[in-house]
Design an enzyme around this catalytic site. Structure first.
Site, PDB file in Angstrom:
ATOM      1  N   CYS A   2       0.852  -1.180   0.000  1.00 35.96           N
ATOM      2  CA  CYS A   2       0.000   0.000   0.000  1.00 35.96           C
ATOM      3  C   CYS A   2       0.896   1.241   0.000  1.00 35.96           C
ATOM      4  CB  CYS A   2      -0.942   0.108   1.197  1.00 35.96           C
ATOM      5  SG  CYS A   2      -2.081  -1.257   1.343  1.00 35.96           S
ATOM      6  N   ARG A  27       3.621  -0.086  -5.043  1.00 32.96           N
ATOM      7  CA  ARG A  27       3.405  -0.690  -3.721  1.00 32.96           C
ATOM      8  C   ARG A  27       2.075  -1.438  -3.624  1.00 32.96           C
ATOM      9  NH1 ARG A  27       6.803   1.464   0.156  1.00 32.96           N
ATOM     10  NH2 ARG A  27       5.345   0.814   1.764  1.00 32.96           N
ATOM     11  N   ASN A 100      -1.613   1.856   5.922  1.00 33.90           N
ATOM     12  CA  ASN A 100      -0.728   0.861   5.296  1.00 33.90           C
ATOM     13  C   ASN A 100      -0.226  -0.031   6.430  1.00 33.90           C
ATOM     14  OD1 ASN A 100       2.735   1.095   4.221  1.00 33.90           O
ATOM     15  ND2 ASN A 100       1.328  -0.590   3.998  1.00 33.90           N
ATOM     16  N   GLU A 486      16.631 -17.321  -9.691  1.00 31.06           N
ATOM     17  CA  GLU A 486      16.217 -15.943  -9.974  1.00 31.06           C
ATOM     18  C   GLU A 486      15.549 -15.845 -11.354  1.00 31.06           C
ATOM     19  OE1 GLU A 486      15.650 -13.399  -8.414  1.00 31.06           O
ATOM     20  OE2 GLU A 486      15.743 -11.749  -9.830  1.00 31.06           O
ATOM     21  N   LYS A 490      11.741 -14.563 -11.897  1.00 33.73           N
ATOM     22  CA  LYS A 490      11.436 -13.424 -12.768  1.00 33.73           C
ATOM     23  C   LYS A 490      10.365 -13.806 -13.774  1.00 33.73           C
ATOM     24  CE  LYS A 490      12.692 -10.926 -11.185  1.00 33.73           C
ATOM     25  NZ  LYS A 490      13.347 -10.480  -9.987  1.00 33.73           N
ATOM     26  N   GLU A 493       6.856 -14.277 -12.156  1.00 36.92           N
ATOM     27  CA  GLU A 493       6.290 -13.007 -11.696  1.00 36.92           C
ATOM     28  C   GLU A 493       5.626 -12.220 -12.807  1.00 36.92           C
ATOM     29  OE1 GLU A 493       8.619 -10.519  -8.487  1.00 36.92           O
ATOM     30  OE2 GLU A 493       9.984 -11.362  -9.953  1.00 36.92           O
TER      31      GLU A 493
HETATM   32  C1  F6R Z   1      11.071 -10.214  -6.985  1.00 39.82           C
HETATM   33  C2  F6R Z   1      11.019  -9.251  -5.902  1.00 39.82           C
HETATM   34  C3  F6R Z   1      10.730  -9.755  -4.548  1.00 39.82           C
HETATM   35  C4  F6R Z   1      11.610  -9.021  -3.534  1.00 39.82           C
HETATM   36  C5  F6R Z   1      11.216  -9.408  -2.106  1.00 39.82           C
HETATM   37  C6  F6R Z   1      12.119  -8.755  -1.081  1.00 39.82           C
HETATM   38  O1  F6R Z   1      11.310  -9.615  -8.208  1.00 39.82           O
HETATM   39  O2  F6R Z   1      11.182  -8.090  -6.112  1.00 39.82           O
HETATM   40  O3  F6R Z   1      10.906 -11.125  -4.460  1.00 39.82           O
HETATM   41  O4  F6R Z   1      12.946  -9.325  -3.776  1.00 39.82           O
HETATM   42  O5  F6R Z   1       9.900  -9.036  -1.871  1.00 39.82           O
HETATM   43  O6  F6R Z   1      12.040  -7.372  -1.149  1.00 39.82           O
HETATM   44  P1  F6R Z   1      13.168  -6.444  -0.564  1.00 39.82           P
HETATM   45  O7  F6R Z   1      14.404  -6.705  -1.330  1.00 39.82           O
HETATM   46  O8  F6R Z   1      12.637  -5.061  -0.749  1.00 39.82           O
HETATM   47  O9  F6R Z   1      13.333  -6.805   0.885  1.00 39.82           O
END
Ligand code: F6R
Length: 613
Positions: A2, A27, A100, A486, A490, A493
């Protein structure tokens, strides 16, 4: 998750709020809404869907207000709908609030309110909190500020809340615990946001609000208090960020822009730290906790998602170069499983946003047990950065695309620096290897540029060929195994194609059953010590008619001849190679997502900053 924005000043609030919400849409984008104080009344407009849907629904209305709050939602309690969209009105209609976070004891608070005759228009925990605040305000005949303070003492959970009161035409009341809140200081105006991006066009002076702080915000006044009603002096910081960094700059999507920014962002992560001529690494964060690192029994890396993949690769690298035990933990598991932590542990928290709730709480817990926390974080001033004893920012700049790309490679760059630095301090690395790795690391920005220049068209063609596949398998060994994970993450997602990452040799123990002529299998097969082994694994897939797409080193005719399609990267030391091999996989996912007509910057159900557990 949010996004929240707020504005108090003398300009029209609505366009400022809408512009801010668009910047925070990464977000969450299940619904959007604004509440405006017209001077006489509170007006709420909200709509399921993206901010553009809200704009359309409000189009043509004459909205005159210089004070307002706005919200873009990632649904937790209650489906995405107009009804559950924020802002919410209180029962009397005299208050409006956005939230949020998650109120964990909302059911208890709700049943107390229901007994008093309250009914609710939404399924949200947020509406419960708002009415709880209003109930206290009415019963105690107190100010909104006082009611918020009293209410928050009973709240369990995470929140940033912004409230408008019909009786306070020039005021926003804000409070935070566990979710981020930044307040920008303008010219007789204040801007509020989940991060600094909504206020960048107006000011560079910001105050990061801490947990358990309450802000009373008026055009020419920012009062900060703790929940004990004591005043706190706001600590004003200067933002080191330009507006261009959060705009698309001619690219179709933020994700593509961010992939193409990587030569620069990796360079920025290394800049001022790696001196390739002198072969030295300057990392003040590592120097600050050098004694702890030298004495550490082990390093525990905690992270989520893509950042966890960066941590997994770091495990291989740190164990190899520094000869320190490394454990890599999903923050969400680590925080709940009562791990044994001592003051000899060093925890490395890896996070793009610096706000991921699980990672944050995991390091809070570890810190209480005496561990030293080292943060590798992208967002300056974020909660994880502030909680860390020492750390290194990744300097990737704002990452807006929900799927992480440039933040991942920046994390890797910094983790390599940390590993090399610690290995040097510990004396566990030969000079020749140290010199080779630092020289190769310095070449990465140039090599990434070469991949982008030479491979982009090739990868588009590969993507076109496989865009209709139902499943994908990603395989890699050693340093390239985290890259296989990874690559798979990707793809799923942003294309919604089922994809699994696996250690290439482990594939024989189950996933090989999936292989047939319809299954594309992506091998991360750059030249390394396991090369012959991975060639055998490719043969095993070919023998079962699987389609092989391989990331190969330049000049590798063996894999090139075997594979159906190849994406080539320059040859570099195998420890550093993952920084290159991930680039084609990012592009492959991007083009497949685009070919499938999907919104790659805002994939369904996801949000950039996961501030709920
Ligand atoms: C995938 C992605 C998420 C973040 C995860 C951790 O593309 O972006 O898997 O890597 O939510 O987020 P951070 O790095 O912000 O702690």
């Amino acid at each position: 998750m949010c996004g929240i924005v707020g504005y108090v000043g003398s300009n029209l609030a609505y366009p400022i709020l809408i512009d801010g919400l668009k910047k925070l849409e990464y977000r969450g984008y299940d619904s959007a809404g604004v509440a405006l104080h017209t001077g006489e009344s509170l007006e709420v407009y909200k709509k399921e869907g993206k901010v553009s849907a809200l704009e359309e629904s409000v189009y043509g209305k004459n909205i005159q207000a210089t004070v307002g709050i706005g919200h873009t939602r990632w649904a937790t309690h209650g489906e995405p709908s107009d009804r559950n969209a924020h802002p919410h009105y209180s029962r009397s209609g005299n208050l409006a609030m956005i939230h949020n976070g998650i109120i964990e004891n909302y059911a208890q608070l709700k049943s107390e309110l229901v007994q008093k005759g309250y009914t609710f228009k939404s399924d949200t925990d947020s509406e419960v909190l708002l009415n709880f605040i209003e109930d206290i305000k009415i019963n105690n005949d107190c100010s909104l500020e006082e009611a918020v303070r009293v209410a928050l003492k009973r709240v369990v959970g995470a929140y940033v809340i912004l409230l408008l009161d019909k009786d306070l035409p020039d005021t926003i009341i804000a409070a935070r615990k566990g979710s981020p809140l930044v307040i920008g200081i303008g010219d007789r105006a204040h801007y509020l946001g989940s991060d600094a991006s909504p206020m960048l066009a107006y000011t560079k002076e910001v105050v990061y609000i801490n947990d358990y702080e309450l802000a009373i915000v008026r055009p020419d006044e920012l009062i900060l208090k703790n929940l004990g009603n004591e005043r706190i002096t706001p600590f004003v910081q200067k933002l080191d960020m330009e507006l261009a960094a959060i705009e698309k700059g001619g690219f179709d999507h933020f994700m593509l822009k961010e992939i193409f920014e990587q030569p620069q962002t990796i360079f920025d992560s290394l800049r001022g730290r790696l001196d390739a001529v002198q072969q030295t690494i300057t990392l003040s964060g590592v120097e600050k906790i050098a004694d702890k690192l030298l004495a550490a029994d082990r390093i525990i890396i905690v992270a989520c998602g893509t950042s966890w993949h960066a941590g997994l690769l770091a495990e291989y690298v740190i164990e190899e170069l520094c000869r320190i035990n490394v454990e890599v933990e999903y923050a969400s598991e680590f925080r709940y499983r009562n791990p044994i932590i001592t003051d000899k542990d060093v925890i490395i928290a890896v996070s793009q946003s610096g706000e991921t709730a699980d990672t944050l709480v995991a390091i809070e817990n570890a810190k209480k047990q005496g561990a030293t926390i080292f943060g590798i974080v992208n967002v300056v001033g974020s909660s994880i950065a502030r909680l860390s004893d020492a750390g290194a920012y990744t300097h990737a700049g704002p990452e807006i695309g929900v799927a992480s790309t440039k933040a991942f490679t920046a994390q890797l760059a910094v983790l390599y620096l940390v590993a090399l630095k610690v290995a040097r301090i510990k004396g566990t690395i030969e000079d020749t290897l140290y010199d080779r790795l630092s020289a190769d690391l310095a070449k990465v920005p140039e090599y990434v540029q070469q991949i982008l220049d030479k491979q982009d068209m090739i990868i588009r063609a590969v993507a076109a060929k496989y865009s209709d596949a139902r499943d994908f398998l990603y395989l890699g060994r050693g340093y390239n195994f985290p890259i296989a994970l990874e690559g798979a993450l990707k793809l799923k997602e942003i294309s919604y194609i089922h994809a699994e990452g696996y250690p290439a040799a482990e594939m024989k123990h189950g996933p090989i059953a999936l292989v047939d002529e319809n299954l594309p299998v992506v091998f991360v097969a750059t030249k390394d010590s396991y090369h012959e082994k991975i060639v055998s694994n490719i043969q095993e897939i070919k023998a079962r008619k699987g389609k092989v797409i391989a990331v190969v080193s330049e000049g590798d005719s063996v894999v090139t001849d075997l594979a159906d399609d190849v994406m080539t990267v320059p040859q570099i030391h195998e420890i550093i190679a993952p920084l290159l091999s991930v680039i084609p996989l990012q592009l492959l996912s991007y083009y497949i997502g685009v070919n499938r007509g999907l919104d790659v910057d805002k994939p369904r159900n996801l949000a950039k900053s996961v501030t709920v557990e």
